[in-house]
Design a protein around this motif. Sequence first.
Motif, PDB file in Angstrom:
ATOM      1  N   PHE A   1      -5.360   5.375   4.554  1.00  0.00           N
ATOM      2  CA  PHE A   1      -5.182   5.737   3.150  1.00  0.00           C
ATOM      3  C   PHE A   1      -6.403   6.442   2.564  1.00  0.00           C
ATOM      4  O   PHE A   1      -6.307   7.052   1.508  1.00  0.00           O
ATOM      5  CB  PHE A   1      -4.857   4.484   2.326  1.00  0.00           C
ATOM      6  CG  PHE A   1      -3.495   3.929   2.613  1.00  0.00           C
ATOM      7  CD1 PHE A   1      -2.390   4.337   1.885  1.00  0.00           C
ATOM      8  CD2 PHE A   1      -3.304   3.009   3.633  1.00  0.00           C
ATOM      9  CE1 PHE A   1      -1.123   3.838   2.153  1.00  0.00           C
ATOM     10  CE2 PHE A   1      -2.048   2.502   3.914  1.00  0.00           C
ATOM     11  CZ  PHE A   1      -0.950   2.919   3.175  1.00  0.00           C
TER      12      PHE A   1
ATOM     13  N   TYR B   1       0.836  -1.205   0.000  1.00  0.00           N
ATOM     14  CA  TYR B   1       0.000   0.000   0.000  1.00  0.00           C
ATOM     15  C   TYR B   1       0.866   1.249   0.000  1.00  0.00           C
ATOM     16  O   TYR B   1       0.611   2.198  -0.748  1.00  0.00           O
ATOM     17  CB  TYR B   1      -0.909   0.013   1.229  1.00  0.00           C
ATOM     18  CG  TYR B   1      -2.239  -0.662   1.040  1.00  0.00           C
ATOM     19  CD1 TYR B   1      -3.384   0.074   0.756  1.00  0.00           C
ATOM     20  CD2 TYR B   1      -2.367  -2.038   1.159  1.00  0.00           C
ATOM     21  CE1 TYR B   1      -4.615  -0.541   0.600  1.00  0.00           C
ATOM     22  CE2 TYR B   1      -3.599  -2.672   1.010  1.00  0.00           C
ATOM     23  CZ  TYR B   1      -4.719  -1.919   0.720  1.00  0.00           C
ATOM     24  OH  TYR B   1      -5.936  -2.538   0.557  1.00  0.00           O
TER      25      TYR B   1
ATOM     26  N   GLN C   1      -3.416   9.565  -5.195  1.00  0.00           N
ATOM     27  CA  GLN C   1      -3.165   8.875  -3.943  1.00  0.00           C
ATOM     28  C   GLN C   1      -4.485   8.544  -3.251  1.00  0.00           C
ATOM     29  O   GLN C   1      -5.391   9.366  -3.192  1.00  0.00           O
ATOM     30  CB  GLN C   1      -2.295   9.745  -3.031  1.00  0.00           C
ATOM     31  CG  GLN C   1      -0.861   9.868  -3.534  1.00  0.00           C
ATOM     32  CD  GLN C   1      -0.056  10.858  -2.716  1.00  0.00           C
ATOM     33  OE1 GLN C   1      -0.602  11.614  -1.931  1.00  0.00           O
ATOM     34  NE2 GLN C   1       1.243  10.850  -2.924  1.00  0.00           N
TER      35      GLN C   1
ATOM     36  N   ASN D   1       1.118   3.976  -2.947  1.00  0.00           N
ATOM     37  CA  ASN D   1       0.770   5.345  -2.582  1.00  0.00           C
ATOM     38  C   ASN D   1       1.901   6.311  -2.928  1.00  0.00           C
ATOM     39  O   ASN D   1       1.664   7.467  -3.284  1.00  0.00           O
ATOM     40  CB  ASN D   1       0.477   5.413  -1.082  1.00  0.00           C
ATOM     41  CG  ASN D   1      -0.368   6.597  -0.689  1.00  0.00           C
ATOM     42  OD1 ASN D   1      -1.355   6.900  -1.349  1.00  0.00           O
ATOM     43  ND2 ASN D   1       0.020   7.275   0.381  1.00  0.00           N
TER      44      ASN D   1
ATOM     45  N   GLN E   1      -6.274  10.871   3.598  1.00  0.00           N
ATOM     46  CA  GLN E   1      -4.962  11.494   3.464  1.00  0.00           C
ATOM     47  C   GLN E   1      -5.012  13.016   3.458  1.00  0.00           C
ATOM     48  O   GLN E   1      -4.014  13.670   3.811  1.00  0.00           O
ATOM     49  CB  GLN E   1      -4.269  10.985   2.196  1.00  0.00           C
ATOM     50  CG  GLN E   1      -3.993   9.495   2.236  1.00  0.00           C
ATOM     51  CD  GLN E   1      -3.032   9.040   1.158  1.00  0.00           C
ATOM     52  OE1 GLN E   1      -1.960   9.608   1.002  1.00  0.00           O
ATOM     53  NE2 GLN E   1      -3.405   8.015   0.411  1.00  0.00           N
TER      54      GLN E   1
END
Length: 455
Positions: free
Chosen positions: A214, A57, A68, A61, A217
Amino acid sequence: MASEQLGLTESVSMALGGMIGGGIYAVLGVVTGITGPATWVAFCLAGVVAACAGYSYNALNDVDDENQGGSVSFVQSFVGNSTLAGMAGWTLLFGYVGSMAMYAFAFGEFTVALGGVPDGVGAVPLRPVVSVLAVAGFVGLNLLGAQATGSAENVLVAAKVGVLVAFGVGGIVYVATGASGATLSLGFSELASCGPVVAAAVSFVAFQGWQLLFYDQESIADPVETIRKAVYVSIPVAVLIYGMVAVVTIALAPEALESNPHTALADAAGAITEPFGLGRAGALVISLSALFSTGSAINATLFSTGHFAKGMLSDDLLPDRIGDSEAEGIPTRTLLVLGGVTAAFAAIGSLGGITSFASVAFIVVFGSMSYLALRERDRDRINPVPPAVGLVGTAAFLPLLFWHLYTNQRHTFYVVVVVSVVAVAVELLYFEREALEEEIESVEPEFVEERSPFR
């Protein structure tokens, strides 16, 4: 850093809260029933695979500069297939619903285990009722717009982790001094069997909370680097705490693990504090910690899943009937749908079945992200070893999990298989609906012409 943005401490707290918040209270009894004293090994194996998925991940990313995000955006960026992206998103939603149902189930178990609380009222068992009410309560809380700030999350997670660390360290010291009359068993004899690997597969759902970082963000300062560090700190800490708690509980409450495995932690805590005349107090502290932890895990996961679903609505990856993507905050219908399905799972499912279904969902998604990272291994910023370990690990976990269910829990096996097949079929029907409509329209005139009596 803007004052409203989360730093490393808050990010670690969010990741740890997502894992430890309810995971250990929900899965410990299930995992110890599979591999006994080698439970700590199972947690280590699951943690290693989760950490490798976490690397995947982070790597995706890092290299996905323009988009992203999480699993859905990674599939869109690196595969360019909206159907696969949508299916990844739906699979995650099923996994989150399973996680919340697991937490709600444990919440009900620990409530019924409190002194003075009956197992049922008349012919109605109380555990399912409490689980449903817990989900309903947190749906209502989210409808009111309640949410914890980063600072509050630090305090909440510190309290939850503190209780478990005190339990683990205190229990190990208590047993090691010989005062308890019990012995620490590390289950090395189990290492020659596949039991720890099977148990690792079942426990995989307890290592998924870090992934939620995630999807948020925009609220994290220097997100790529901060999330990277938070993932690599939180997973090992979770493994350490899970391992200590497992070793102590197996040593001090073996009978409880046999008779009432889901709440054996409370019995072990009572044994630790009994020499000080605080046996009931110790059990009560752990039970209340379990209620607080599983409750907050339901709330946090519902909040994050609601926002995740709203993002999918905005990308046309969920039906409009699920909610309004233009709504402020989480759409009301989205919360009600998520809460309703979660409550149904928690009410009628078994803890083993719910845990296994949720683990299947996360094994599939984490394995897919490991494959994506491995496929992008030619990029300078991606080391192929961790994604390869993540892919091999998840590829081994999935068949072993189904084999375990088929061998030991045949009914649960059929339920998990049927639910999984139905989920995939619904996903395909939704995302390929336009192609299917075109196919039907092209065949329909020919069919009508062939059946016409006037030919």
